[in-house]
Design an enzyme around this catalytic site. Sequence first.
Site, PDB file in Angstrom:
ATOM      1  N   HIS A  99       0.840  -1.200   0.000  1.00 34.45           N
ATOM      2  CA  HIS A  99       0.000   0.000   0.000  1.00 34.45           C
ATOM      3  C   HIS A  99       0.871   1.243   0.000  1.00 34.45           C
ATOM      4  CE1 HIS A  99      -3.603  -2.288   1.003  1.00 34.45           C
ATOM      5  NE2 HIS A  99      -2.986  -2.815   2.039  1.00 34.45           N
TER       6      HIS A  99
ATOM      7  N   ILE B  79       2.074   1.574   6.715  1.00 33.40           N
ATOM      8  CA  ILE B  79       1.235   1.246   7.863  1.00 33.40           C
ATOM      9  C   ILE B  79       0.525   2.481   8.395  1.00 33.40           C
ATOM     10  CG2 ILE B  79       1.281   0.490  10.282  1.00 33.40           C
ATOM     11  CD1 ILE B  79       1.426  -1.789   8.321  1.00 33.40           C
TER      12      ILE B  79
ATOM     13  N   SER C 131       0.250  -0.550  27.621  1.00 31.00           N
ATOM     14  CA  SER C 131      -0.396   0.757  27.806  1.00 31.00           C
ATOM     15  C   SER C 131       0.378   1.878  27.141  1.00 31.00           C
ATOM     16  CB  SER C 131      -0.550   1.056  29.298  1.00 31.00           C
ATOM     17  OG  SER C 131       0.707   1.359  29.889  1.00 31.00           O
ATOM     18  N   GLY C 132       1.097   1.554  26.074  1.00 29.43           N
ATOM     19  CA  GLY C 132       1.695   2.614  25.274  1.00 29.43           C
ATOM     20  C   GLY C 132       0.623   3.305  24.450  1.00 29.43           C
TER      21      GLY C 132
ATOM     22  N   VAL D   7       6.456  -2.551  18.790  1.00 29.20           N
ATOM     23  CA  VAL D   7       6.701  -2.961  17.409  1.00 29.20           C
ATOM     24  C   VAL D   7       8.175  -3.288  17.224  1.00 29.20           C
ATOM     25  CG1 VAL D   7       4.781  -1.619  16.471  1.00 29.20           C
ATOM     26  CG2 VAL D   7       7.030  -0.562  16.666  1.00 29.20           C
TER      27      VAL D   7
ATOM     28  N   HIS E 127      -6.699  35.311  23.643  1.00 30.53           N
ATOM     29  CA  HIS E 127      -7.741  34.980  24.626  1.00 30.53           C
ATOM     30  C   HIS E 127      -9.107  35.039  23.960  1.00 30.53           C
ATOM     31  CE1 HIS E 127      -9.901  34.934  28.455  1.00 30.53           C
ATOM     32  NE2 HIS E 127     -10.659  35.927  27.968  1.00 30.53           N
TER      33      HIS E 127
END
Length: 480
Positions: A37, A41, A196-197, A287, A459
């Site tokens: 592709h 990824i 938990s990354g 990974v 602001h």
Amino acid sequence: MTTPYDILIIGSGPGGYVTAIRAAQLGFKTAIVEREHLGGICLNWGCIPTKALLRSAEIMHYAQHPDAYGLKIEGKVTADPAAIVKRSRGVSGQLNAGIGFLMKKNKVDVIWGEATISKVGEVVVAPTKKPAMQPQNPVPKGVLGAGNYTAKHIIVATGARPRVLPGIEPDGKLIWTYFEAMVPPAFPKSLVVMGSGAIGIEFASFYKTMGADVTVVEVLPQIMPVEDAEIAGIARKRFEKLGLKIMTSTKVVKVEKGANDVTCTVEDDKGARQTIKAERLISAVGVVGNIENLGLEKLGVKTDRGCVVIDGFGKTNVPGIYAIGDVAGPPMLAHKAEHEGVICVEAIKGLHPHPMDKSMIPGCTYCHPQVASVGLTEAKAKEAGFTLKVGRFPFIGNGKAIALGEPDGLVKTIFDAKTGKLLGAHMVGAEVTELIQGFVIAMNLETTEEDLMHTVFPHPTLSEMMHESVLDAYGKVIHM
């Protein structure tokens, strides 16, 4: 044998295609090899489609709490898994086509197939084997196919793939990687996320919003281990308030598969065990670089812990061969890959770019609440021997955050007390992935606390919290 190229890039992810475009801009005859592709990824199975999923989850979250904004929604708000996935895939498809257009516009030859570096200066491209995740793509119209190609400079940009733990191999049905988690045929009612990354937390956040009972298991004492401990702690409290179950200092030691569910045995750091039954398990334990079957070992290209070793300009130890992006090691982020590729080809051209400075690469996690950071954490800054001035400003003190209904969060800044140098910035809360770039620019410009304090912030905006955090570090905070 085709006409020799100046630059040949293996892999068309963010690093590869951006490198190809910049090389073409510099006048190099350029080609890029892709096996599956355009966009890699990130565009097809990572950064972009996950953000489409998370956008659906964000809207779902607001739709579930209309009363907080003075609204009423008649009837029950439900999620359509097929429609959500279709939208996500459509976003990827649109951008995939866009990469093809950019290659054509910049006169970059696209070569379809799997590349092996047969020797320095030569790449052999074979027909693509059937990819694991999708039917094999035919060679797109207007691109080159299998054959031998020569190039003065070969850049490896093959990215990375999910890490697999022994005994917990994904099967695509009950045990998922991020590939399967992005295209579920239906949303599971219960889910264990291992890791938990950024990837693990984003999927945990998505599926929880979609109604799943989610448990996150992290082997380290802190979730989101690369983040500042204070920020990670605030994020954890928010996740748990939203219903996520989080287990730290705990590892999955065994997985038993049933007909339609999995039973995970987890063990904490004291040796105590328990079991968790869920419909699906997502393995998000990191990974590893795609360094295999490229011919690197035969050529003597140095690797370390599954990644190609490079200098600050993408050079390997073998002249004429370079590497960028995930395959060249952490941080494994798309924007790092893009910048690394530009540095690499500009150095080849002789433009003398600055080498990659990894301390100034921002990290973003698009969960709810968002987390973003750049530079040293407070702990790392102390380890490095700096005397610190640390500023904090909470979202509850910001008018725009309150108006948005997003009063939970924190902006934290870390300065060298001796020089006023900004060492790090860390945030948790709404839209912080958009805010962090202000601090990234400040660090690149070697901005001091004085420069930041004398900068006028508009602001009402969330960005005012950045200003207040700096003021707080030096005892000058206004709105707290």
